[in-house]
Design an enzyme around this catalytic site. Structure first.
Site, PDB file in Angstrom:
ATOM      1  N   ASP A  85      -8.553  -8.645  17.873  1.00  0.00           N
ATOM      2  CA  ASP A  85      -7.479  -7.654  17.951  1.00  0.00           C
ATOM      3  C   ASP A  85      -7.664  -6.857  19.242  1.00  0.00           C
ATOM      4  O   ASP A  85      -8.710  -6.248  19.455  1.00  0.00           O
ATOM      5  CB  ASP A  85      -7.550  -6.745  16.711  1.00  0.00           C
ATOM      6  N   ASP A  96      -0.546  -3.864  21.407  1.00  0.00           N
ATOM      7  CA  ASP A  96      -1.541  -4.049  20.350  1.00  0.00           C
ATOM      8  C   ASP A  96      -1.229  -5.408  19.729  1.00  0.00           C
ATOM      9  O   ASP A  96      -0.125  -5.615  19.212  1.00  0.00           O
ATOM     10  CB  ASP A  96      -1.377  -2.897  19.351  1.00  0.00           C
ATOM     11  N   HIS A 156       2.070   0.101  12.507  1.00  0.00           N
ATOM     12  CA  HIS A 156       2.177   1.520  12.871  1.00  0.00           C
ATOM     13  C   HIS A 156       3.113   1.731  14.042  1.00  0.00           C
ATOM     14  O   HIS A 156       3.351   0.825  14.827  1.00  0.00           O
ATOM     15  CB  HIS A 156       0.783   2.062  13.219  1.00  0.00           C
ATOM     16  N   HIS A 164      -1.638   5.241  16.839  1.00  0.00           N
ATOM     17  CA  HIS A 164      -1.012   5.433  15.531  1.00  0.00           C
ATOM     18  C   HIS A 164      -0.399   6.828  15.525  1.00  0.00           C
ATOM     19  O   HIS A 164      -1.124   7.815  15.568  1.00  0.00           O
ATOM     20  CB  HIS A 164      -2.079   5.307  14.440  1.00  0.00           C
ATOM     21  N   GLU A 189       1.612  -5.906  11.764  1.00  0.00           N
ATOM     22  CA  GLU A 189       0.368  -6.675  11.636  1.00  0.00           C
ATOM     23  C   GLU A 189       0.051  -7.067  10.196  1.00  0.00           C
ATOM     24  O   GLU A 189      -0.733  -6.398   9.536  1.00  0.00           O
ATOM     25  CB  GLU A 189      -0.809  -5.932  12.269  1.00  0.00           C
ATOM     26  N   GLU A 281      -0.634 -10.132  14.777  1.00  0.00           N
ATOM     27  CA  GLU A 281      -0.034  -8.856  15.196  1.00  0.00           C
ATOM     28  C   GLU A 281       0.684  -8.983  16.524  1.00  0.00           C
ATOM     29  O   GLU A 281       0.198  -9.637  17.444  1.00  0.00           O
ATOM     30  CB  GLU A 281      -1.126  -7.785  15.322  1.00  0.00           C
TER      31      GLU A 281
HETATM   32 MN    MN Z   1      -4.319  -4.361  16.519  1.00  0.00          MN
HETATM   33 MN    MN Z   2      -2.292  -2.334  15.276  1.00  0.00          MN
END
Ligand code: MN
Ligand code: MN
Length: 295
Positions: A85, A96, A156, A164, A189, A281
């Site tokens: 990630d 992200d 998010h 976030h 995600e 994600e």
């Molecule tokens: Mn992530």
């Molecule tokens: Mn994330």
């Protein structure tokens, strides 16, 4: 959202995508987790982008928040299912994105479940969509593969220098009034598991975030806090990024700063039924035709 901001999100997304491609190439059984983390993070900086958070490298029943710790000697194993990630930003505009890698076919279906759930969710990431319907789509897709979504992990909303903003994008059907608006930046995600469908905090911590300046007893902790406030004032950092103190003094300093409320810690997240976990994600800018920045 103005074009300059949109462009920065897109640029960050391109670099994050490159880093994911690198991860897919270098993550192999026997390879060091520490070296993998360093290579991925260097790739981000080589592209004139910034690291938005330490690369998360989480295996098997650990869903997220694991990363290489200082002097980590772990290597990838044949039967691992690895979530990579990655967070990249340009002037605080964040990409992200995550991929799941496994070396044998036994978990391919679980990986597919998370990927398909993401694909279906992205199709409806348009202005006017209730985010509860995104959760519903993710849940139904994952269940159609015979697995469970991880109910207490979520996507998010993203903000400048904020991973976030406080509003989550659920991975299960949820009753909410929140509706996507044009120009929203969000990360979706889905996590799929063959376990219980929930995570809890584990004991290991390698990722932290600065909260506020507090006075603490240890001098090394005070120095450390000054350093992270200067260098990582809003975004998370890894313990392995810190040059001093070292060893048990570092552990002691971090612990004291967490206890004082100066730092937030991100413990590894473990599936409660010890199930295997897959994650997919992407970051998306919400428009009538959504812009997925990380594909
Ligand atoms: Mn992530
Ligand atoms: Mn994330």
């Amino acid at each position: 959202m103005d074009t300059e901001t949109t462009d920065k999100y897109i640029e960050a997304g391109k670099t994050a995508k490159k880093a994911i491609e690198l991860a897919k190439k270098i993550v192999k059984p026997g390879v060091s987790i520490l070296e993998t983390a360093q290579k991925i993070e260097s790739e981000i900086m080589k592209n004139n982008a910034q690291i938005a958070f330490p690369v998360n490298i989480s295996a098997n029943d650990f869903a997220a928040h694991d990363t290489a710790f200082p002097n980590d000697t772990r290597v990838f194993r044949d039967d691992d299912i690895i979530k990579i990630d990655i967070g990249v930003h340009i002037d605080g505009y964040i990409a992200d994105t995550a991929v799941t890698i496994c070396f044998d076919n036994s978990k391919a279906d679980l990986v597919k479940a998370s990927e398909k759930a993401l694909e279906n969710a992205l199709k409806i990431a348009c202005p006017g969509t209730n985010i509860g319907d995104i959760g519903k789509t993710i849940q139904e897709t994952i269940e159609s593969f015979g697995y469970k979504p991880v109910s207490n992990l979520s996507g998010h909303y993203l903000g400048q220098y904020m991973i976030h903003t406080g509003t989550s994008i659920p991975n299960i059907e949820t009753n909410t009034d929140v509706v996507l608006k044009e120009g929203d930046a969000i990360a979706i995600e889905p996590f799929a598991t063959d376990g219980a469908g929930a995570i809890r905090d584990g004991s290991r911590v390698g990722i932290y975030r600065f909260l506020e300046n507090k006075s603490v007893r240890l001098q090394s902790a005070r120095k450390l806090l000054q350093f992270v406030q200067k260098n990582y004032s809003t975004l998370p950092f890894a313990a392995r990024w810190l040059k001093e103190p070292r060893g048990f003094m570092l552990d002691a300093a971090l612990k004291q700063l967490v206890q004082a409320g100066a730092l937030h810690e991100y413990p590894v997240l473990k599936e409660v039924g010890n199930g295997m976990v897959a994650q997919a994600e992407h970051t998306v800018l919400v428009f009538d035709k959504p812009i997925v920045t990380t594909v």
